[in-house]
Each structure stands twice: as C-alpha cells, then as structure tokens.
Design a protein around this motif. Structure first.
Motif, mmCIF file in Angstrom:
data_model
loop_
_atom_site.group_PDB
_atom_site.id
_atom_site.type_symbol
_atom_site.label_atom_id
_atom_site.label_comp_id
_atom_site.label_asym_id
_atom_site.label_seq_id
_atom_site.Cartn_x
_atom_site.Cartn_y
_atom_site.Cartn_z
ATOM 1 N N MET A 38 -2.387 7.276 6.703
ATOM 2 C CA MET A 38 -1.661 6.639 5.605
ATOM 3 C C MET A 38 -2.049 7.246 4.262
ATOM 4 N N ALA A 39 -3.313 7.555 4.069
ATOM 5 C CA ALA A 39 -3.735 8.217 2.835
ATOM 6 C C ALA A 39 -3.080 9.588 2.717
ATOM 7 N N GLY A 40 -2.957 10.298 3.823
ATOM 8 C CA GLY A 40 -2.279 11.586 3.803
ATOM 9 C C GLY A 40 -0.817 11.470 3.421
ATOM 10 N N VAL A 41 -0.162 10.389 3.865
ATOM 11 C CA VAL A 41 1.237 10.168 3.497
ATOM 12 C C VAL A 41 1.370 9.996 1.993
ATOM 13 N N ALA A 98 3.405 22.687 4.474
ATOM 14 C CA ALA A 98 2.301 21.794 4.842
ATOM 15 C C ALA A 98 2.766 20.433 5.336
ATOM 16 N N THR A 99 4.020 20.040 5.059
ATOM 17 C CA THR A 99 4.477 18.676 5.364
ATOM 18 C C THR A 99 4.292 18.277 6.828
ATOM 19 N N PRO A 100 4.697 19.054 7.837
ATOM 20 C CA PRO A 100 4.582 18.577 9.233
ATOM 21 C C PRO A 100 3.139 18.396 9.689
ATOM 22 N N TYR A 101 2.189 19.039 9.051
ATOM 23 C CA TYR A 101 0.799 18.956 9.502
ATOM 24 C C TYR A 101 0.134 17.623 9.132
ATOM 25 N N PHE A 102 0.777 16.836 8.270
ATOM 26 C CA PHE A 102 0.206 15.527 7.932
ATOM 27 C C PHE A 102 0.230 14.580 9.127
ATOM 28 N N VAL A 103 1.155 14.811 10.074
ATOM 29 C CA VAL A 103 1.211 13.944 11.244
ATOM 30 C C VAL A 103 0.047 14.198 12.186
ATOM 31 N N LEU A 104 -0.662 15.313 12.025
ATOM 32 C CA LEU A 104 -1.801 15.635 12.879
ATOM 33 C C LEU A 104 -3.100 15.004 12.374
ATOM 34 N N LEU A 105 -3.050 14.345 11.220
ATOM 35 C CA LEU A 105 -4.259 13.715 10.691
ATOM 36 C C LEU A 105 -4.696 12.566 11.588
ATOM 37 N N PHE A 129 5.284 9.244 13.009
ATOM 38 C CA PHE A 129 4.359 8.238 12.508
ATOM 39 C C PHE A 129 4.588 6.868 13.130
ATOM 40 N N GLY A 130 5.839 6.516 13.466
ATOM 41 C CA GLY A 130 6.138 5.248 14.123
ATOM 42 C C GLY A 130 6.041 4.029 13.223
ATOM 43 N N TYR A 131 6.299 4.150 11.924
ATOM 44 C CA TYR A 131 6.230 3.005 11.007
ATOM 45 C C TYR A 131 7.514 2.182 11.087
ATOM 46 N N ASP A 132 7.398 0.867 10.816
ATOM 47 C CA ASP A 132 8.574 -0.007 10.820
ATOM 48 C C ASP A 132 9.250 0.032 9.452
ATOM 49 N N THR A 133 10.347 -0.739 9.314
ATOM 50 C CA THR A 133 11.146 -0.687 8.082
ATOM 51 C C THR A 133 10.366 -1.195 6.873
#
Length: 585
Positions: free
Chosen positions: A442-445, A429-436, A377-381
């Motif tokens: 963010m809504a998927g997270v 299902a968890t890893p597939y949220f990164v494909l959204l 996802f590449g999000y910051d702290t």
C-alpha cells in the motif's frame, strides 16, 4: 502661474518614465475565475466518479466470465466519452468563436447532466456506452474553458497562477468523485436498512452516485447562467439577461436594502423602521441645499469636448484583427505534444484502477523475473476510491504550491521538456510495484500516486500556457483550443482502448507489464518531440509593449491632475501649452 510648453512636455516625459517603473499589472480576475471554477467542478466529479466501480459495473452486466476481458470492456466505457468528444470538440470550439464562450459552456454542462442520469439507469453495456458517448458529443468544454481562461488573463505575470485554477478544480473533483463513486455504488450492500433489496437502488446499483453527479452539474449550470460573464472579444458587449438577473438576486439578498440587512437593522434598533410617511426627513427631490458642501469656482480656461451627435454613448474597445494563418508551426507542434501527453496519462488514469482491482493470480510457477510475471492488487471499490481521492488531494497541493514556483524559475517550455523526459521511467517501473511484499504494498501504491501526480500537474498547465501564448489572436483562440481538445480527446479515447487490449493480452500470456512498457516507449518518442517546441513572441508580448507606455502616461497625467486641482481652489492657476503673456491680478 504659467507653465511653458517645454517645461510641460519635459515634466510629462519624466512622469511617464517614473510611472512606467512603478506601474502595477492589471488586477487578477479572481471573481470570474472563481465562477468559472464553480461551473467546472461538476464535470470532474461526474467523470472521475465512475472509475472506482466501472470494473464491477461491467462485471455485473454478465457479458463474460473471463476476468481479462472485463478490463477491455471497462476501457470501452471510459473511452466512449473521449472518442465522442473528439468528434465534436473542434465544432464546439469553432462555434464558440461565432456565438461566444458562455452559451457553449452552459450547453456542455447540460449535456453532462443528461449523460450521467442515463448512465446511472444503464442496464447493459450498449446503453452505458451510449450514455457516455452522449456526454462527449454534447460537451466541448475542455477547449472552451482554456479559451476563456486565456481571455480573462491579459498579462503573463498572472498566467502561472491562473492556469492552476482549472487543474486545482479537477483535483478537487478527483477527490470528491472517486469518494462518491466508491461509497455510493451498490448502496444496498452497504446500507440495506435505508436502501432496501428489491428497490430501484437494487435494480440500478450505480444510480445513486450518478444522481449526486447530476445535482453537482445542475448547480454549476445555475451558477454559470447567473454570474458567468462572456469573454469573447466581440460578443462580450451583448446584453446578458442571466447576469442581469444574477445581479438583481444578489442585490436583493445581500445589497444595502436586502431583506437580511433590514432584519439586522431591526434587531439592532429593537423596533421596525418608521414608514415613509411618518419620517421627518424630506424626499430627495425636495431637500434644500442646506448642509451641502459649497462648490468652489476655479478661474481659468475651461476645456470642453465637442458634442458628437452621432455617438451612441458606448465605450468600444479596439477589436483584434483576425490573423491570416491560424495554425502556425509552433502551435502544431504544441498540439502534437498535447495529444501524446493525453494518450499516456489517460492510459495510466484509466488502467491504474483496473490494475488495483485485478485479483491476484496466486500462482508464481510460470513467472520468470524480471519481465515475465502477471499479478494484481485485488482491492475492492472502497479501497480504490480512497486511493484515487488521495491522488486528487495530492494533485491539488502540487498544482497550488509547486507549479507556480517552478514555472517562475524554469519557464513553461523548459519545465515541459524536463517532465517529458521523466515520464519513461515512471511507466517502466509501474508494474514492479505489484511485486512488493504485502506489508509495504500500500505504501508503494501511494509512492506511485505521488510520482504520477507530480508529473501530470506540471505538464498540463505548462502545455496550456505555451499554446495560449503562441496564439496570434483571441478571435481564433477558440478554434485553436477546440482542435487541441479534439486531438487530446482522440488520444484519450485511444489510450484506454489500446491499454485495455494490451493489458488483457498481457495477463493471458503472463506479462502484466506489457502495456506499461509499451507506454514507456511512447513517452520516449514524446520526450524527443518536446525539444521541437519553440516559444515564439505572442500577442501578450506585443500587447505589453504597446500598452505599458500608454498606461504609464495616463497614470502620470491622472496623478498630476489630482495634485493641481486642490491647489487651484486656493490660488487660481492657468496651464497653457502655448506661449502666452502673464495674467495680472
């Protein structure tokens, strides 16, 4: 008036039945649970505050430039605490059975405070690992807290409510901790005017959030020392100077003669109260009996208890006997399921921030859906801290409102089995949220967070209730919870290590879902094992069967006495359980 023996016995029996139907359970121990919650709140704050920045902290140690290995080292930092807790959890639980719950809880909080300060000053990975391990060695509070709650709650009706207190406290810590960790980490980068470059905050960029955690720990330590009461069946009668001092401070600050109330009275009267020598009111010892209510004598026989010269004046409750076998088959099965639950939930808790912080690969040439893909996802702290805070907020709502109602309908055992069967789908299902798409990612997270938290807030309290109800005696409850805490700590330690390694390998070979699918298979096995749990009749069931008729009889006799005594002041009356001749006026 004379009451015959047959009539009296019949009346008592009728009153027992009537009181049994109307008898209410003992009061809910809200005061001690609140104090226990204030002691507990410091630990989740300290534990959860490192998750937003642990990836960046390990990266700043300059151990490696390989991004995939950073997640593995971050898992080491997380698991060092729980691994050390595994080594000492059983000993702390056993010690709490010998010296009491309160000393062990206070020692654990002191160890947590020392650990977070050392962790804030860590200049390298070995020092960080040592600091976290020190906190785990000195802290055995996870099992002792469950024991304390189990001893405070004496009826099953209070269990769904009481066993949500500690999870709610953990949720509050999950809100505050990530916010503090994500906001206060590297303060020189965010507020350079206050935290100047070259200062101690620049040399130790992660010291500030740990100092805040240490302040919370020492606040909880003070509250526990002054107000937390011992719950051990044998040790709770000891003198507690800390509680005595706490009551003294409370009376001085908030009692009838406290300084605040005196100032309030001065403000209302407009002037100071007169001195003792200036008042016309006599001292209590020299007051006359004028104006005192007249005592009314009651005719009839006076029942006197024989004088016991050997009595110490103390009220001693019947102590529970220590059972011959502590770890029965139901308890062993519950502990195994608790360990598996701790393993896969800790995997998700520790790996999700790393998954959210992993930089996107940017290339999809080697992808082969639906299984071969690797991305982040590449999000910051700051973003990770906000996401984890929302996670804690929703967990608190789910624990407070959903769990007590659902447990009341389904029961702890059936609810735990349903949750166990629901976990495999979550991890698959968890890893597939990164494909959204990026617009809805963010809504998927947040959907993932809600899904995860709903299951966790139902599973842990249910398991705790099952374990407490299966314990044969409170004298061994500390040992049982200590062993359960040790097993859970070992599984929590293994979770980040195994998941960090699999995550690193998965990124290298192009399968970021490898670790999640492995965890899904673990939960499939756990769901099958959950059907081996039974809920035997425990000490609370037996206690209710014994105490209800006795307490009901006591309630009725007290009510009868309150009814007879006012009438005795108007017309003398004698009650006899033996046949007597009528008295004449």
């Amino acid at each position: 008036m004379v009451v015959g023996p047959a009539r009296t016995v019949a009346a008592v029996r009728h009153g027992v039945k009537k009181a049994s139907a109307k008898r209410s359970p003992p009061p809910y121990p809200k005061r001690q649970l609140l104090i226990l919650a204030l002691c507990r709140i410091c630990e989740p704050i300290a534990f959860m505050s490192i998750f937003p920045y642990v990836y960046h902290m390990v990266k700043d140690f300059n151990i490696t430039n390989d991004e995939s290995k950073i997640s593995m080292y971050a898992g080491w930092v997380t698991s060092s605490f729980t691994l050390a807790e595994f080594l000492a959890g059983f000993l702390w639980g056993r010690l709490s059975d010998k010296i009491g719950r309160k000393p062990v809880l206070l020692t654990g909080m002191g160890g947590t405070g020392l650990s977070v300060i050392l962790f804030g000053f860590a200049p390298s990975l070995p020092v960080a690992l040592l600091a976290r391990a020190l906190g785990g060695i000195l802290n055995g509070n996870m099992g002792v807290l469950q024991t304390t709650v189990g001893e405070l709650v004496t009826v099953k009706e209070h269990q769904p409510r009481a066993y949500t207190v500690m999870p709610i406290v953990w949720c509050i810590g999950s809100i505050v901790g990530p916010m503090i960790g994500g906001t206060l980490a590297k303060p020189v980068d965010w507020i350079p005017t206050v935290f100047q470059p070259g200062s101690i905050w620049d040399r130790f960029p992660y010291l500030l959030p740990n100092l805040f955690s240490a302040m919370c720990v020492f606040f909880g330590l003070a509250v526990g020392f002054l107000f937390l009461e011992e719950t051990h069946a044998e040790k709770k009668y000891r003198r507690d100077r800390g509680v005595e001092f706490g009551k003294y401070l409370t009376s001085r600050l908030f009692g009838k003669d406290s300084c605040f109330r005196r100032r309030l009275r001065r403000g209302k009267n407009g002037e100071d109260q007169p001195l003792l020598g200036e008042t016309d009111e006599s001292l209590p010892g020299y007051r006359t009996a004028d104006g005192s209510p007249e005592l009314t004598s009651v005719e009839g026989p006076i029942m006197q208890e024989p004088l016991d010269l050997e009595s110490t004046g103390e009220i001693v409750e019947a102590q529970p006997e220590k059972p011959e076998r502590t770890f029965t088959k139901p308890i062993i099965f519950i502990i195994i399921n608790y360990g598996l639950l701790a393993f896969h939930t800790m995997t998700l808790d520790s790996l999700l921030p790393v998954f959210l912080s992993t930089e996107p690969t940017g290339s999809q040439d080697s992808w082969s859906l639906p299984f071969k893909f690797a991305d982040g996802f590449g999000y910051d702290t700051r973003t990770v801290g906000i996401i984890l805070s929302v996670q804690g907020l929703y967990s608190m709502i789910s624990t407070s409102f959903f769990f007590p109602r659902i447990t009341g309908r389904l029961g702890a055992l059936r609810l735990f089995q349903i949750i166990s069967m629901s976990y495999p789908l979550l991890y698959f299902a968890t890893p597939y949220f990164v494909l959204l798409p990026s617009s809805v990612r963010m809504a998927g997270v947040y959907v993932l967070i809600i899904w995860k938290c709903t299951l966790a807030t139902m599973a842990y309290p249910s398991n705790a209730i099952l374990l407490t109800n299966s314990a044969p005696s409170t004298l061994t409850l500390g040992t049982i919870n200590g062993v359960a805490a040790s097993i859970a700590s070992l599984c929590r330690a293994m979770g980040p290590i195994v998941s960090g390694y699999l995550y690193t390998v998965g990124l290298r070979v192009g399968y970021c879902g490898m670790v999640w699918w492995f965890t899904a298979f673990v939960t499939i096995g756990a769901s099958f094992l959950s059907f081996g749990i039974t809920e035997p009749r425990g000490r609370l069931d037996e206690k209710e069967e014994i105490e209800e008729p006795i307490a009901a009889a006591g309630d009725y006799l007290a009510t009868t006495r309150e009814t007879i005594e006012p009438a005795a002041t108007e017309q003398p009356m004698a009650i006899s359980l033996a046949p007597t001749t009528p008295q004449r006026d």
